[in-house]
Design a protein around this motif. Structure first.
Motif: not given
Length: 241
Positions: A16-19, A25-29, A108-109
């Motif tokens: 999550d440090e580099i999400w 689409e606004g997704d976490n990647i 995607k994350a």
């Protein structure tokens, strides 16, 4: 690790440090560096559910190295144990002169846990790649970096180590007397070749055997048959570059 070499990511936090947030689409990647089979967009799309903005880039201060046993090669029957031709690929810290052409893309994350499970033998390092034009890529990207048996056992325990490797009588996973699995090496070379001369030359000249001396270009000059030996029919698509 810090500075130009990047820093090690915490696998328990799913990177999550580099999400980042995807612009559409606004997704976490999460950005990914591919340096072997993932040089092939086809391989990337067959491995990940989401492959966004696939392209070539460059990572400096690292080189590729065939220095660890991959259980999947043993499971699929393409490792040659008698000659120790069963090594897969990682990257390790090099010098300022080392610069490898790689693939860059975003996943995607939500796919990070599956990614970690597939690549559990590696260390995961956040690096700042460059685009081929020399500009910095957007955000940090995760790269699978060479590790050691002791780190695997520390992360997952001796029981998991024996479950994954002991059943094949593998005592050391990361070792300096291994040679590349021929089917996998051919696959990587073909994938690099399809991505153009810069990628192909980078793979041949900045990828080494576990001895850290012999480049893949020189190795294949002595072993040209590796590029002409086809994989088993049922793996032809998977290892076809």
């Amino acid at each position: 690790m810090a500075g130009s070499l990047g820093f090690e990511l915490d696998r328990s936090k799913h990177f999550d440090e580099i999400w980042r947030t995807s612009p559409g689409e606004g997704d976490n990647i999460v950005g990914v560096v591919g340096f072997g089979s993932l040089l092939s967009e086809k391989s990337a799309r067959s491995t990940f559910d989401s492959v966004l903005n696939f392209r070539l880039g460059r990572v400096t201060n690292y080189r590729r190295i065939f220095s660890h046993v991959a259980p999947i090669f043993l499971e699929r029957g393409i490792a040659k144990r008698e000659t120790k031709e069963m090594a897969s690929l990682s990257v390790e810290e090099g010098t300022e002169a080392d610069s490898i052409v790689v693939s860059l893309f975003d996943m995607k994350a939500e796919e990070v846990p599956a990614f970690i499970a597939r690549e559990e033998e590696y260390r995961f390092v956040a690096v700042q790649p460059k685009e081929l034009d020399g500009t910095a890529s957007e955000g940090l990207h995760v790269m699978c970096v060479a590790s050691c048996d002791e780190d695997f056992i520390s992360n997952y325990g001796k029981e998991r180590f024996m479950e994954r490797y002991g059943r094949y009588d593998i005592e050391r996973v990361w070792a300096d007397d291994l040679l590349p699995c021929p089917v996998y090496l051919r696959h990587c070379v073909l994938a690099a070749e399809k991505m153009g001369s810069a990628c192909h030359d980078s793979f041949l000249d900045y990828t080494y055997l576990a001895d850290r001396k012999t480049s893949i270009r020189n190795y294949l000059a002595d072993r040209p048959e590796i590029l002409t030996e086809l994989p088993p029919d049922h793996l032809a698509e998977r290892y076809g570059g």
